[in-house]
Design a protein around this motif. Sequence first.
Motif, PDB file in Angstrom:
ATOM      1  N   GLY A 134      34.357  35.438  40.899  1.00 29.12           N
ATOM      2  CA  GLY A 134      35.652  34.898  41.051  1.00 29.12           C
ATOM      3  C   GLY A 134      36.563  35.775  40.100  1.00 29.12           C
ATOM      4  N   GLU A 135      36.214  36.404  39.051  1.00 29.79           N
ATOM      5  CA  GLU A 135      36.789  37.296  38.134  1.00 29.79           C
ATOM      6  C   GLU A 135      36.862  38.525  38.726  1.00 29.79           C
ATOM      7  OE1 GLU A 135      38.468  36.365  35.166  1.00 29.79           O
ATOM      8  OE2 GLU A 135      38.311  34.619  35.522  1.00 29.79           O
ATOM      9  N   VAL A 136      35.621  38.946  39.314  1.00 29.03           N
ATOM     10  CA  VAL A 136      35.585  40.316  39.905  1.00 29.03           C
ATOM     11  C   VAL A 136      36.465  40.476  41.099  1.00 29.03           C
ATOM     12  CG1 VAL A 136      34.102  41.785  41.217  1.00 29.03           C
ATOM     13  CG2 VAL A 136      33.357  40.605  39.271  1.00 29.03           C
ATOM     14  N   GLY A 138      39.259  38.786  41.245  1.00 29.40           N
ATOM     15  CA  GLY A 138      40.637  38.541  41.044  1.00 29.40           C
ATOM     16  C   GLY A 138      41.060  37.189  41.082  1.00 29.40           C
ATOM     17  N   SER A 139      40.321  36.242  41.582  1.00 33.89           N
ATOM     18  CA  SER A 139      40.573  34.822  41.699  1.00 33.89           C
ATOM     19  C   SER A 139      40.352  33.871  40.775  1.00 33.89           C
ATOM     20  CB  SER A 139      40.136  34.465  43.156  1.00 33.89           C
ATOM     21  OG  SER A 139      38.667  34.425  43.083  1.00 33.89           O
ATOM     22  N   GLY A 140      39.691  34.441  39.670  1.00 37.19           N
ATOM     23  CA  GLY A 140      39.286  33.563  38.609  1.00 37.19           C
ATOM     24  C   GLY A 140      37.989  32.850  38.962  1.00 37.19           C
ATOM     25  N   PRO A 141      37.796  31.863  38.066  1.00 31.09           N
ATOM     26  CA  PRO A 141      36.567  31.000  38.272  1.00 31.09           C
ATOM     27  C   PRO A 141      36.733  30.206  39.576  1.00 31.09           C
ATOM     28  CG  PRO A 141      37.204  30.689  36.065  1.00 31.09           C
ATOM     29  CD  PRO A 141      38.159  31.617  36.796  1.00 31.09           C
ATOM     30  N   ALA A 142      35.498  30.215  40.080  1.00 27.33           N
ATOM     31  CA  ALA A 142      35.484  29.251  41.398  1.00 27.33           C
ATOM     32  C   ALA A 142      35.544  27.926  41.101  1.00 27.33           C
ATOM     33  CB  ALA A 142      33.942  29.491  42.187  1.00 27.33           C
ATOM     34  N   ARG A 143      36.217  26.932  41.870  1.00 24.71           N
ATOM     35  CA  ARG A 143      36.518  25.364  41.637  1.00 24.71           C
ATOM     36  C   ARG A 143      35.837  24.769  42.543  1.00 24.71           C
ATOM     37  NH1 ARG A 143      38.942  26.349  37.218  1.00 24.71           N
ATOM     38  NH2 ARG A 143      40.920  27.389  36.899  1.00 24.71           N
TER      39      ARG A 143
END
Length: 143
Positions: A134-136, A138-143
Motif C-alpha cells: 500500500g505504501e509502495v 501510494g495508497s497507504g496501509p491496506a484496510r
Amino acid sequence: MTATSLEGSPAKDGVSSVEDLLRFAAEVQAPRLLDPRTVAAAMTVQYPGTKGVLPGYGHQNPNDWGLGFEIRDSKSPHWTGGSSSLRTFGHFGQSGTFLWVDPDAGAACVALTDRAFGPWAVEAWPVFTDAVLGEVRGSGPAR
C-alpha cells in the motif's frame, strides 16, 4: 554480501543480515552480477502443477516453485498477502524470516526475526505485506 554465510544445508542453514538480503533482492530485480537467465528461472515456475504443502497454509495444488523461490501464483491464503501480484516470489524460513519480491510492484521486502515461524507469522505477514505494498503504491496501509 559480507554478512552472509552458508554453513550446512542450503535448505536451512543460511545466515544473513537485512542489508545483505536487500542487496540480493535488488540484484534479482535488476541483475548486474547474476546471469539474467538464471534469475528468470528462479522467479518463474520450473515444474508446473507440482502438489505440495506450504507450511502454515496447508496443501496447495499447484504449489509452484521457481529455481529456489516459491511462486505466489493464485495460492490463497498466502504468506505474502492478498495485494501481492501473482508473479511475487520469495522464501520464508522456520526462523520466522522472509524475503519476497513483487516484480509488478517493483518492490521487495525482508523481515528477520528471532521468533520461530508459527501461527503469529501466518496472521501477521500478509497484513504487513499488504501495508508495505500500500505504501509502495501510494495508497497507504491496506484496510
